[in-house]
Design a protein around this motif. Structure first.
Motif, PDB file in Angstrom:
ATOM      1  N   GLU A 105       0.836  -1.194   0.000  1.00 50.92           N
ATOM      2  CA  GLU A 105       0.000   0.000   0.000  1.00 50.92           C
ATOM      3  C   GLU A 105       0.875   1.249   0.000  1.00 50.92           C
ATOM      4  N   ASP A 106       0.387   2.317  -0.656  1.00 51.76           N
ATOM      5  CA  ASP A 106       1.132   3.578  -0.715  1.00 51.76           C
ATOM      6  C   ASP A 106       1.464   4.100   0.675  1.00 51.76           C
ATOM      7  N   GLN A 107       0.528   3.958   1.615  1.00 53.58           N
ATOM      8  CA  GLN A 107       0.767   4.475   2.956  1.00 53.58           C
ATOM      9  C   GLN A 107       1.924   3.762   3.636  1.00 53.58           C
ATOM     10  N   TYR A 108       2.036   2.453   3.403  1.00 54.99           N
ATOM     11  CA  TYR A 108       3.160   1.709   3.985  1.00 54.99           C
ATOM     12  C   TYR A 108       4.484   2.182   3.393  1.00 54.99           C
ATOM     13  N   VAL A 109       4.468   2.454   2.098  1.00 57.00           N
ATOM     14  CA  VAL A 109       5.681   2.960   1.440  1.00 57.00           C
ATOM     15  C   VAL A 109       6.060   4.318   2.023  1.00 57.00           C
ATOM     16  N   GLN A 110       5.059   5.196   2.180  1.00 57.34           N
ATOM     17  CA  GLN A 110       5.332   6.527   2.739  1.00 57.34           C
ATOM     18  C   GLN A 110       5.842   6.429   4.173  1.00 57.34           C
ATOM     19  N   ASN A 111       5.264   5.511   4.938  1.00 53.33           N
ATOM     20  CA  ASN A 111       5.751   5.293   6.309  1.00 53.33           C
ATOM     21  C   ASN A 111       7.220   4.887   6.299  1.00 53.33           C
ATOM     22  N   GLY A 112       7.592   4.076   5.303  1.00 61.62           N
ATOM     23  CA  GLY A 112       8.982   3.666   5.166  1.00 61.62           C
ATOM     24  C   GLY A 112       9.888   4.847   4.895  1.00 61.62           C
ATOM     25  N   PHE A 113       9.464   5.726   4.001  1.00 63.31           N
ATOM     26  CA  PHE A 113      10.250   6.927   3.707  1.00 63.31           C
ATOM     27  C   PHE A 113      10.363   7.820   4.950  1.00 63.31           C
ATOM     28  N   ASP A 114       9.277   7.947   5.703  1.00 64.84           N
ATOM     29  CA  ASP A 114       9.303   8.760   6.923  1.00 64.84           C
ATOM     30  C   ASP A 114      10.302   8.194   7.932  1.00 64.84           C
ATOM     31  N   SER A 115      10.328   6.871   8.059  1.00 64.75           N
ATOM     32  CA  SER A 115      11.264   6.229   8.979  1.00 64.75           C
ATOM     33  C   SER A 115      12.710   6.455   8.548  1.00 64.75           C
ATOM     34  N   ILE A 116      12.940   6.359   7.241  1.00 71.61           N
ATOM     35  CA  ILE A 116      14.293   6.574   6.718  1.00 71.61           C
ATOM     36  C   ILE A 116      14.738   8.007   6.968  1.00 71.61           C
ATOM     37  N   GLU A 117      13.851   8.958   6.699  1.00 72.22           N
ATOM     38  CA  GLU A 117      14.226  10.359   6.896  1.00 72.22           C
ATOM     39  C   GLU A 117      14.510  10.653   8.361  1.00 72.22           C
ATOM     40  N   SER A 118      13.709  10.111   9.263  1.00 77.05           N
ATOM     41  CA  SER A 118      13.937  10.309  10.691  1.00 77.05           C
ATOM     42  C   SER A 118      15.271   9.715  11.115  1.00 77.05           C
ATOM     43  N   SER A 119      15.578   8.530  10.592  1.00 74.02           N
ATOM     44  CA  SER A 119      16.851   7.882  10.916  1.00 74.02           C
ATOM     45  C   SER A 119      18.028   8.696  10.399  1.00 74.02           C
ATOM     46  N   LEU A 120      17.913   9.193   9.167  1.00 74.95           N
ATOM     47  CA  LEU A 120      18.989   9.999   8.594  1.00 74.95           C
ATOM     48  C   LEU A 120      19.165  11.303   9.364  1.00 74.95           C
ATOM     49  N   ASP A 121      18.068  11.869   9.826  1.00 70.38           N
ATOM     50  CA  ASP A 121      18.146  13.091  10.625  1.00 70.38           C
ATOM     51  C   ASP A 121      18.957  12.858  11.905  1.00 70.38           C
ATOM     52  N   ARG A 122      18.811  11.680  12.488  1.00 70.44           N
ATOM     53  CA  ARG A 122      19.592  11.369  13.703  1.00 70.44           C
ATOM     54  C   ARG A 122      21.077  11.264  13.370  1.00 70.44           C
ATOM     55  N   PHE A 123      21.390  10.702  12.201  1.00 71.01           N
ATOM     56  CA  PHE A 123      22.788  10.642  11.774  1.00 71.01           C
ATOM     57  C   PHE A 123      23.350  12.053  11.575  1.00 71.01           C
ATOM     58  N   VAL A 124      22.554  12.929  10.975  1.00 66.34           N
ATOM     59  CA  VAL A 124      22.990  14.311  10.747  1.00 66.34           C
ATOM     60  C   VAL A 124      23.198  15.019  12.080  1.00 66.34           C
ATOM     61  N   ALA A 125      22.261  14.828  13.018  1.00 63.84           N
ATOM     62  CA  ALA A 125      22.359  15.484  14.326  1.00 63.84           C
ATOM     63  C   ALA A 125      23.606  15.059  15.096  1.00 63.84           C
ATOM     64  N   LYS A 126      24.064  13.840  14.827  1.00 59.51           N
ATOM     65  CA  LYS A 126      25.261  13.327  15.502  1.00 59.51           C
ATOM     66  C   LYS A 126      26.528  13.553  14.679  1.00 59.51           C
ATOM     67  N   ASP A 127      26.401  14.355  13.605  1.00 57.89           N
ATOM     68  CA  ASP A 127      27.537  14.671  12.727  1.00 57.89           C
ATOM     69  C   ASP A 127      28.155  13.429  12.084  1.00 57.89           C
TER      70      ASP A 127
END
Length: 287
Positions: free
Chosen positions: A40-62
Motif C-alpha cells: 500500500e502507498d501508505q506503507y511505502v510513505q511510512n517507510g520513507f518517513d522512517s528513513i528520513e527520521s533515521s537519517l536526521d539522527r545521523f545528521v544530528a550526531k555529525d
C-alpha cells in the motif's frame, strides 16, 4: 550461475516496515539505487518517513551531512508494484514473518526478476529451505538476516538453505559487507544463531519479572552490568516489539519444544496491545 558483486547497482527491497526501510536506507547510504516496495502507498510513505527520521539522527550526531542525507533519499524510489523490481540485480525480501506470505512473494518474484538476479530473505526464524521451495531456482535463495535497528547494528546473519549455492552464499557475505556490515554464517536450523540464543534470554527475563525475582529495572540493570550488553532483556524486547518476540518464540517452541515455550506475561502483553516502543508502552513507557 555466476554472481558478481560489481554487477549489482540496483537493489530491490520488499517490505517498507522497520526492517525493510532500514535495509533500503543502508543500501542507499552505501551508493546503491534502491526500489522499496510494499503493498500500500501508505506503507511505502511510512517507510520513507522512517528513513528520513533515521537519517536526521545521523545528521544530528555529525555522522552524515545534509548533502549526504539528500543524496541517500534520492537513491530510493517507492512502489507498490512488484514489477518495478524487474531491473534489480539483487532483491531482499523483508515482509511479514509468515511462511505463506513469503512463499507467495518468492513465487511471484521469480517471474519478475532476471534469471541471474540474487534473491534473499531477511527472515529471522523461518526456514530458508522452505521459503526457497516455492521457486524453481532454489539454489539462489539465501538468508540475509539484518539485525535491528538496521542502520545502527553492524551484524548480518547469513543463512544457507538445503540447496543454496556456494556462489549465492559468497555473494550474500560480499553484499552485506559492501553495505558496511559484518557477517557470520548459520545453517538453516530453527532460529539460526541469533534468535535461537537471544529469544530464550529475553523470554527468561520476562519470566523472572513475572515471577517476582526482581523489578524490571533491576533485571535489565543486572544483565547490562553482569554481561556487558547494551540493553537488558525487557528493554530489548520493547525495542524489538513484543509481538515479534512472541512470534519468534512460538516458532522456536513449535520446532524445538518446551524449552522455548513463551512466557505467559509476554502473551498477555501482546494480547493487550502493549507491543513496546512502537506502541508507546511495553514493559516500559515511551513518549
Amino acid at each position: 550461475m555466476v554472481y558478481d558483486l560489481d554487477s549489482i547497482e540496483r537493489i530491490g527491497v520488499i517490505g517498507a516496515g522497520t526492517m525493510g526501510s532500514g535495509i533500503a536506507q543502508v543500501a542507499a547510504m552505501n551508493g546503491y539505487d534502491v526500489v522499496m516496495r510494499d503493498i500500500e502507498d501508505q506503507y511505502v510513505q511510512n517507510g520513507f518517513d522512517s528513513i528520513e527520521s533515521s537519517l536526521d539522527r545521523f545528521v544530528a550526531k555529525d555522522k552524515l551531512s545534509e548533502t549526504e542525507k539528500a543524496e541517500t533519499m534520492e537513491r530510493i524510489e517507492g512502489t507498490t508494484a512488484l514489477d518495478d523490481l524487474a531491473d534489480c540485480q539483487a532483491v531482499v525480501e523483508a515482509a511479514l514473518e509468515d511462511m505463506d506470505i513469503k512463499q507467495d512473494i518468492f513465487a511471484e518474484l521469480e517471474g519478475v526478476v532476471d534469471d541471474e538476479a540474487f534473491i534473499a530473505t531477511n527472515t529471522s526464524t523461518l526456514s530458508i529451505t522452505t521459503i526457497a521451495s516455492a521457486i524453481d531456482s532454489e539454489e539462489r535463495v539465501v538468508g540475509l538476516h539484518f539485525m535491528n535497528p538496521v542502520p545502527v547494528m553492524k551484524g548480518v546473519e547469513i543463512v544457507y538453505g538445503e540447496k543454496t549455492s556456494d556462489e549465492a552464499l559468497e555473494l550474500a557475505h560480499d553484499l552485506a559487507e559492501a553495505m558496511g556490515k559484518e557477517t557470520w554464517e548459520s545453517d538453516d536450523k530453527p532460529g539460526f544463531v541469533a534468535n535461537r540464543i537471544l529469544m530464550p534470554w529475553i523470554n527468561e527475563g520476562i519470566r523472572a519479572f513475572d515471577e517476582g525475582v526482581a523489578t524490571k529495572e533491576d533485571i535489565d540493570t543486572g544483565m547490562k552490568l553482569g554481561t556487558n550488553v547494551p540493553m537488558g532483556p525487557l528493554q530489548l524486547a520493547d525495542h524489538i516489539g513484543l509481538d515479534i518476540c512472541l512470534h519468534a518464540t512460538e516458532t522456536l517452541h513449535e520446532e524445538l519444544g518446551d524449552r522455548y515455550k513463551p512466557a505467559y506475561l509476554l502473551k498477555r502483553k501482546v494480547d493487550a496491545g502493549d507491543l513496546g516502543k512502537k506502541t508507546g508502552k511495553g514493559f516500559y513507557e515511551y513518549d
